[in-house]
Structure formats: structure tokens, C-alpha cells
Design an enzyme around this catalytic site. Structure first.
Site, PDB file in Angstrom:
ATOM      1  CG  HIS A 191     -69.850  61.745  19.439  1.00  0.00           C
ATOM      2  ND1 HIS A 191     -68.656  61.448  20.343  1.00  0.00           N
ATOM      3  CD2 HIS A 191     -69.190  61.153  18.471  1.00  0.00           C
ATOM      4  CE1 HIS A 191     -67.435  61.273  19.739  1.00  0.00           C
ATOM      5  NE2 HIS A 191     -67.753  61.272  18.539  1.00  0.00           N
TER       6      HIS A 191
ATOM      7  CB  SER B   2     -69.858  53.962  15.859  1.00  0.00           C
ATOM      8  OG  SER B   2     -69.055  54.966  15.947  1.00  0.00           O
TER       9      SER B   2
ATOM     10  CE  LYS C 148     -58.753  48.936  12.638  1.00  0.00           C
ATOM     11  NZ  LYS C 148     -59.841  47.943  12.944  1.00  0.00           N
ATOM     12  CG  ASP C 149     -59.640  56.247  13.221  1.00  0.00           C
ATOM     13  OD1 ASP C 149     -60.224  57.018  14.020  1.00  0.00           O
ATOM     14  OD2 ASP C 149     -59.820  55.227  12.825  1.00  0.00           O
TER      15      ASP C 149
ATOM     16  CD  GLU D 142     -61.876  65.728 -13.178  1.00  0.00           C
ATOM     17  OE1 GLU D 142     -61.614  65.660 -14.247  1.00  0.00           O
ATOM     18  OE2 GLU D 142     -60.935  65.767 -12.387  1.00  0.00           O
TER      19      GLU D 142
END
Lengths: 269, 198, 423
Positions: free
Chosen positions: C220, C224, C248-249, C292
Site C-alpha cells: 500500500h 500495485s 473481481k476478487d 509432497e
């Protein structure tokens, strides 16, 4: 534009290289994970049809009940089922009275009593399945040093699951030309290394099924494999039913949310 | 959103000026948008509750705990005048095969003398068999009186050594700080000498 | 100036209750500024969804993990049984366990895609270096957490995987053996090891949470990145985070949950290893010990070093230590990435030569993953060695050199320019 055309215009389909990248990545990842199995020296057993492995999977209860009979009369002499309790049999269709009756056939060591001694009592449905041996050492001593594994999770603990169990039980034969077996071992097509310490235990009509199904070796092997699949994964049916509801819900919700997103973004650009 | 805040603060526009953009008629597009948002929020709510339930239910007694919630007790070996203690749901349960005198004494007590009035007939299904949870209703100790050598208190029943509560031959509180009689659990006779507790 | 407003934050809220709270702890103002209005580039693609997806996954893992901990016993006599009790007897225990187990895999799928986005679009470059580096720290914490978590069911792979990986530390010169004994709390992986792993496995996710907080704060501050790599210049380039990216998220998270659900409900054991359904046996080693899937590339790098480094018969570094150093080195090289790739062009979109090398890197990582799952035999050993060599040369040689030689494509003037002209 129709809604379908609108979906096709989603951003991540416009940029072709990224689409290829993603599908490539996903395919390779799936390949990687499946090759973990290829790295063992396991011979792939033939695939059978299992009712519980279909999309709307349910256990073939009749087969599972017969399979329990096979376990009880043949396998339980050497193999424990220690993670299951007699009351679990009610999920296969046995009534509480029947599971109680089955449990009471077994002797449980309990205690200490008020005198400080361990004592024997007959089984209750809340008891765990009785093991044939007190411990691993006793099991090995009685079986030429080989320990008959506990069967509670066997179909989850082997790469090919119930196909493997079925394969082993039907895979006994004479060793190939010129091959000598180690003492006390038997030749099995699907056991890794082909030499297995367990003798062929299933006999033609060795068990008299309560529902009068013909007890061929193939039938017994199939039924006990169904039983063991259930024993390893008793909640399979609930899981798949819940899965269907969840996937449908999320599908509808995602589509709805897609239109919300489109609506919210409609005033941009 | 910030536009409305601005209009709220605006006190200078006279009331008589008509606003050009009509607020009363909501366009078709807007109602569809509202419905969409409402539907999404609704699904979200359903989703949230559906997700919460398994976690909440996981705290409920597990299957193996529930399997032990009922216990069958065979009373064949218990003789007249003998008491046994069994464990049920993690608690001791006193089972006593009462003698004729004990039964007589239990039935002849004046209800007015009792702190927690309860006739003996309400506390037993078969008068010979007294079955109660062996936990003192004061602060939870296990009263003495099951063993032959135990003190039985002033009323021939049970005595709680922690703070001196005395229970009679029906397990009722007679003396001491306990407020209530020893609790009689849910049970039924499945056979003449077999009971199912719980 | 009335005495009443001294020491209170400025709040524009009308509701008296909200305003009272906000003046003393300005959460509402903060949320409105950082998420309500925060100018976010308008040209994000779906790769930008993975940040929020990761936060959701972390919360899912913490919640399911805490509930599992209510039923799990970390003593070696009871660990395996307690997990099976969860699967069979605890109401919905099977669901909580399968969510947690597959959630770990989902967590790594999301984090690898999140990192791939960062690598491709140059999100690690100035001024976002600390954003990237806190991210790598989060990755390391995730790896430690996942490693310890896998030990807890005390299956064959739990025990033997723990044995192999903790044994690696014995390669540390002078103190190696002591360190390993200290880690184990004994002379092999035993009860003490399991108990401390449980305690740490419970703790680390909260440390991850704290570093994630720092990671988001760092984001922040700088704002971005976006697919063009060009910073926001004016409000034509951006949209407020809410409602555009909240919507959208949310959509992206739902698609992710759909993908996740298919594993949980239909193929819950697909990404795991059957051997872990056999209780741990210190006397029987499984035929092939594999970690894994998300650790496979690192496992391949670890096993790539097969020869000791000697100088005239004196072993300077044995193969085991070499492998360990390379394995940690592979993450260190990511850590210092902002200083390895100094190209002023952020986004690979405008770096055609680098695009090829980026593709090679992806193929290389997938190859490493594949090799990691194979037995340590030829030809896999050689392939693994070539792939490891490429990995390091990509970051240490190719990236620094590219800056000098590459010709970049013409770039748009701004974000809104790119969006309107669809570049």
C-alpha cells in the site's frame, strides 16, 4: 452479445500465450503428481468396476456385507481391523442388534477390576474389532517373520487401492519357468517383487454366503475388496453427496458473481 | 457515494429548485442490478452458514463418545444387600439391591421431613433395585456407602465425607449441605436382571 | 479549538457510534482509504487475484488447523490413531481434515502462481523490493510450516521425510551432528521431535499472518504493479479498489474454491502419498521417499549434487552439504532478485528476449518437479543436474547479462493508453 459470448470475452482468454501457459502448467503438474506412483516397482493390476468409484458413488452394500463375511471367516485369523468398531457395521445395513450379536462372539480383555486383575468379557458393539495377535511380534512369530498388516486403511495405503487388493487375492499362480521361490513364499502376479508371504487364502466355495451368492474366488475377492474400501473410507458416500451440492452451489455462485463483476465494471473504459 | 455526502452538506440550495435527474423512477437496469447484488449476497449468506455448521457440529459428541452413552449392566450377580458401582458417561452409578428393611424404611419416611420431597416410589422402577448417580448434589464428591466397610451416615444410606451430607436408603438428602437427592438416571429393564443405563 | 478534539483522529463519519470509535481507533477511515478508495490500476488480469486468494487460504488453513488441534494428540503412541479418530468418529472430522490437507496444496499452487505473476511483470523491481523480499520470507515460513505439518499424522512418509530432511543438517561442518541431535531431542526422529513440531506448526501460521500484514502494508505504500509495468500517473489509469476489485476478487475466490472443492470431495488423496496411511515404522523404510509435490523441485536440486568437491584429495565440501547449500541457495537467489535483474523495463510484455528465457525457466521448474518425484537413478540424475544448472544460470548469469543486450518492444505511454489501445 449473448451471455455465453460475453464469457468468452473474458480477459484471460484474450491473451493466448497465458492460456497455453496455464493449461500446460496444469497438465504437467498433474503428470508430475501421477508419476510419483510410476516410480514404485508396482505392477498395475487390472481395473475393476466399483460402484463406489462412480460420480454418484455408493457402496454396494450387499457386496460389502458378503465381504465382511469373507473378512470374518478367512482374513481375521491373521489380519486385524483395529480402527473399526463393531457398531460401524450398522452403516453396512446390519441392525444394532445384529452388530451387538456379532460383537458378543468375541472375547475382549478388559480391566483392571477392583482386585487389580485383567479379566475377559464378551464384546460390545462399542468395542473395537479384536486383533488376532496381541502385538506385532506375536504376529511375526506366528507367520514366519512376516507381519500380516492391519486392514483398516489398506485400500488407501496402496497405490492401486481396491484393484490391488482384488489383484493380489486373484493373482496367485505357479512361478514362471526356472524361477525358484524363497522358502515360505508364494508367487503372486501383482505383489511388488512377486513373492508374497501370504498363502492363497480364498478357496472356491470356501465361504457360504448368507445371501446364497455363489462364492467363487473371484466373488470373494471382489466382495472383500468392497468391504475393505468401505472400512478405509466409511464416509465416502456422504463426502461425494456433499461434493455434488458444494460444486453445484459454487458453480452457480461463481456464474452469478461473474455477472456482478461485469455489472460493476460496466462503467469502466 | 461521496456525491450524497456533498448534497447532505449543501444547505444553500432553496427547496423550490427542482432537481433535473428524477430520483423517484428507478430504471429497469438498476432494478436488475439490485436483484443481482441481492442474489449474490443471499448466496453468500447461505454459503457462510453451510460452511459454519460442520465446524460447530464437530464439537458435538463424536460417534465413539455417543456409543458409550448407553451402557448395559447385568444385575444377575448382585445379591440382596449388595451394592455395585458402574461407570456411565464418565460418572459413577450406584446400584444397590436393597434389603426388605431398607425398602420399608425408605417408604415410611414423611415427605415433609425431606429437604427435597420425593416418595421412594418415584425413585425406583423395581423396589428392590435402587439406581442412582453417585455424585453428591452439593459440590460433586463421590459419597461413601457402597462398600460394606464404608460409613453409611445417620440414615443407613450414603455419607459424603467432603462436607458431611447424609443420604437415606432411597438416596434422598436428609442432613448436611446438599440441596437435592442423588439423581436417578434414565434407565430401563431390558430383562429381569438386565438394565440399560441412558 | 475545543479541548474535546485534542488527541482525537479526524473522522468524517456521521453515525455517532462509528465516529466515536473512528476518532479513537481510525479503522473505518483506514479501511475506506486503503480499500474503499485505494487507487488500483484498472488493467489487472486474473493473475492479480492470487493475493486475496492466498489470504483466504491462510484463514481457511488456520481455522481448520485450530479445529483439528482440538482433536489431535501429538504423542507418537496416539498421533496416527487420533487422526483416524478425526476421520471416522468426529462429526465432519473427515471434512475438516481433507480441507486442511488439500488446503496446503492449494496454498502452494496459489503462491507459485502469485510468484510467477511477480516474476513475469517485474513486481519485484524498484520500489517494490521489500514487498518481494517479505514475500520470499512468507514462502520460507510456509515451507517450514508445511514440512512440520506433514510429520504430524505420523505415517511412514511423515517419519521418513522428517528423518531425511532433518538429517541434512548433519552436513553442517563442525556442528552438524550436534545440531541434528538438538533438533531431534534424541538420537533419531522421536516423540520429542513430533511434539515440538506440533507446537511450532501451530505457531508459525500466526507469524506468517504478521509477515503478510507487513507485505500488504509495503504494497500500500508503493501501490500495485500492473501488466504494463508502468506506474499510475493520473486517475484515468486507476479505479478505486472497492467495488471494482472487491467484486473481481470475490469472483476469483469462488472459482478457486470450486477447484479446491473438487479435490476435497472427489479426489482428496490424489495429491498425497498412500504410504502415509501406514503408521510410522522406524525399522522399515518405504521403497521411495518422496516429499509432497510442492517440495519436489527443491528435492531435485538437493539431490543434484552427487560428487564431493575435493581439492587434491582433501574434501572441501561433501555432496550432502553441496546439495543443502544449493537447495537453500535456490531460494536465496530469489531473495536477491531485485538486484540481479536491473532492467528498467518492468514487464516481460515488452521484453521479447526475456520472454523466451522466462518460458525456459517455467519448463525448467516443471522439469525439476518431475525429476524430484523420480527415483535417484539415471537418466533422472543427469536431467536434474542440467535443470539445476539452468536454474542458477538463469538468475545469476542470464538476468544480469540480458539487461546489456536486450532490445525492448515499444511501450505504451500510460496504463489507460494500453487499455484503450489494447497493447
Amino acid at each position: 452479445m449473448t451471455p455465453l459470448q460475453k464469457i468468452y470475452k473474458m480477459e484471460n482468454f484474450v491473451n493466448i500465450p497465458k492460456k497455453i501457459f496455464f493449461s500446460f502448467f496444469l497438465i504437467i503438474t498433474m503428470m508430475i503428481t501421477s508419476t510419483i506412483f510410476a516410480s514404485t516397482n508396482a505392477v498395475k493390476p487390472p481395473q475393476n468396476e466399483w460402484k463406489h468409484r462412480s460420480l454418484f458413488g455408493t457402496f454396494d452394500r450387499a457386496a460389502a456385507q458378503r465381504g465382511f463375511q469373507v473378512y470374518k471367516e478367512v482374513c481375521s485369523a491373521c489380519h486385524s481391523l483395529r480402527l473399526l468398531s463393531y457398531r460401524n457395521l450398522e452403516a453396512l445395513g446390519f441392525s444394532p442388534e445384529e452388530s451387538k450379536a456379532i460383537a458378543s462372539e468375541y472375547v475382549i480383555k478388559d480391566g483392571p477390576n477392583d482386585e487389580g486383575d485383567m479379566f475377559k468379557r464378551s464384546g460390545l458393539s462399542s468395542d473395537r474389532f479384536v486383533s488376532p495377535y496381541a502385538n506385532e511380534q506375536a504376529g511375526r512369530a506366528a507367520n514366519n517373520g512376516a507381519f500380516p498388516p492391519d486392514l483398516s486403511l489398506i485400500t488407501k495405503a496402496r497405490v492401486y487401492g481396491e484393484d490391488y487388493i482384488h489383484g493380489i487375492l486373484t493373482g496367485y499362480s505357479d512361478p514362471p519357468e526356472g524361477m525358484t521361490l524363497a522358502p515360505g513364499m508364494y508367487w503372486n502376479k501383482y505383489f511388488p517383487g512377486h513373492q508374497i508371504a501370504m498363502p492363497p487364502m480364498l478357496l472356491e466355495n470356501g465361504v457360504e454366503f448368507a445371501d446364497e451368492t455363489e462364492a467363487s474366488i473371484e466373488q470373494q475377492a471382489y466382495d472383500v475388496s468392497v468391504f475393505l474400501s468401505w472400512a478405509a473410507d466409511p464416509h465416502l458416500e456422504k463426502r461425494m453427496a456433499m461434493g455434488l451440492k458444494t460444486v453445484l452451489f459454487l458453480l452457480v455462485f461463481s456464474i452469478l458473481m461473474y455477472f456482478v463483476k461485469k455489472k460493476v465494471w460496466s462503467d469502466i473504459k | 457515494m461521496s456525491a450524497t455526502a456533498a448534497t447532505l452538506k449543501n444547505k444553500t440550495s432553496p427547496k423550490k429548485v427542482k432537481k433535473t435527474s428524477p430520483k423517484k423512477t428507478v430504471s429497469k437496469k438498476e432494478t436488475r442490478r439490485e436483484f443481482l447484488y441481492l442474489a449474490a449476497a443471499g448466496m453468500g449468506g447461505i454459503g457462510a452458514i453451510s460452511v459454519a455448521w460442520p465446524f460447530i457440529d464437530s464439537w458435538n459428541p463424536a460417534a465413539d463418545t455417543l456409543a458409550l452413552s448407553s451402557v448395559d449392566v447385568n444385575l444377575e450377580a448382585v445379591e440382596v444387600g449388595q451394592s455395585i458401582t458402574v461407570t456411565w458417561r464418565g460418572k459413577p452409578v450406584f446400584i444397590r439391591r436393597r434389603t426388605a428393611e431398607e425398602i420399608k424404611e425408605a417408604e415410611s419416611v414423611e415427605l415433609l421431613d425431606l429437604r427435597d420431597p420425593q416418595p421412594d416410589s418415584e425413585r425406583v422402577q423395581k423396589t428392590e433395585w435402587l439406581i442412582m448417580v453417585g455424585i453428591c448434589t452439593h459440590l460433586g464428591c463421590v459419597p461413601l456407602g457402597q462398600k460394606v466397610t464404608d460409613p453409611k451416615g445417620d440414615y443407613g444410606g450414603w455419607f459424603c465425607p467432603c462436607h458431611g451430607s447424609h443420604y437415606d436408603t432411597s438416596g434422598r438428602i436428609r442432613k448436611g449441605p446438599a440441596p437435592a437427592n442423588l439423581i436417578v438416571p434414565e434407565y430401563e429393564f431390558t430383562e429381569d436382571t438386565m438394565i440399560r443405563l441412558g | 479549538m475545543s479541548k474535546k478534539s485534542v488527541g482525537l483522529a479526524k473522522s468524517n463519519y456521521k453515525n455517532p457510534v462509528i465516529k466515536w470509535v473512528d476518532q479513537r481507533l481510525p479503522i473505518f477511515t483506514m479501511l475506506d482509504k486503503e480499500y474503499g478508495q485505494f487507487p488500483t490500476p484498472k488493467n489487472f488480469n486474473y493473475l492479480w487475484n492470487f493475493g486475496p486468494i492466498l489470504v483466504v487460504t491462510l484463514l481457511i488453513m488456520i481455522i481448520t488447523g485450530v479445529f483439528l488441534a482440538m482433536f489431535y494428540t501429538s504423542d507418537i503412541g496416539y498421533a496416527f490413531e487420533s487422526v483416524e479418530r478425526i476421520m471416522r468418529d468426529v462429526n465432519y472430522g473427515w471434512l475438516i481434515r481433507y480441507i486442511h490437507m488439500n488446503g496446503a496444496s492449494m496454498f502452494f499452487i496459489a503462491v507459485y502462481l502469485h510468484m510467477a505473476r511477480g516474476l513475469y511483470y517485474g513486481s519485484y523491481k524498484q520500489p517494490r523490493e521489500l514487498l518481494w523480499m517479505t514475500g520470499i520470507i512468507i514462502l520460507l515460513l510456509m515451507m517450514a510450516t508445511a514440512f512440520m505439518g506433514y510429520v504430524l499424522p505420523w505415517g511412514q512418509m511423515s517419519f521418513w521425510g522428517a528423518t531425511v530432511i532433518t538429517n541434512l543438517f548433519s552436513s553442517i561442518p563442525l556442528f552438524g551432528e550436534t545440531i541434528v541431535t538438538w533438533m531431534w531431542g534424541g538420537f533419531s526422529v522421536n516423540n520429542a521431535t513430533l511434539n515440538r513440531f506440533f507446537a511450532l506448526h501451530y505457531l508459525l501460521p500466526f507469524v506468517i499472518f504478521a509477515v503478510v500484514f507487513l507485505h500488504v502494508v509495503a504494497l500500500h505504500i508503493t501501490g500495485s504493479n500492473n501488466p504494463t509495468g508502468i506506474e499510475i500517473q493520473d486517475e484515468r489509469d486507476s479505479v478505486p479498489f472497492h467495488p471494482y476489485y472487491t467484486a473481481k476478487d470475490l469472483f476469483g475466490i469462488l472459482v478457486f474454491l470450486l477447484f479446491f472443492s473438487i479435490f476435497i470431495f472427489y479426489v482428496p488423496d490424489y495429491l498425497g502419498h498412500p504410504d502415509n496411511y501406514t503408521p510410522a515404522n522406524p525399522l522399515v523404510t518405504p521403497a521411495h521417499i518422496v516429499p509432497e509435490w510442492y517440495f519436489l523441485p527443491f528435492y531435485a536440486i538437493l539431490r543434484a549434487v552427487t560428487a564431493n568437491i575435493s581439492f587434491f584429495g582433501v574434501t572441501l565440501m561433501d555432496a550432502k552439504l553441496g546439495g543443502v547449500l544449493l537447495m537453500f541457495g535456490s531460494i536465496f537467489v530469489l531473495f536477491i532478485l531485485p538486484w540481479l535483474d536491473t532492467s528498467p523495463i518492468r514487464s516481460t510484455k515488452y521484453r521479447p528476449l526475456y520472454k523466451f528465457f522466462f518460458l525456459f525457466l517455467i519448463i525448467d521448474l516443471l522439469t525439476l518437479g518431475y525429476v524430484g518425484g523420480q527415483p535417484a537413478e539415471q537418466p533422472y540424475i543427469l536431467i536434474g543436474q542440467i535443470a539445476t544448472a539452468y536454474y542458477f544460470s538463469h538468475f545469476l548469469v542470464i538476468l544480469p547479462l540480458l539487461v546489456k543486450f536486450e532490445k525492448t518492444s515499444p511501450m505504451p505511454k500510460s496504463i489507460h493508453d494500453a487499455v484503450t489501445k489494447n497493447i
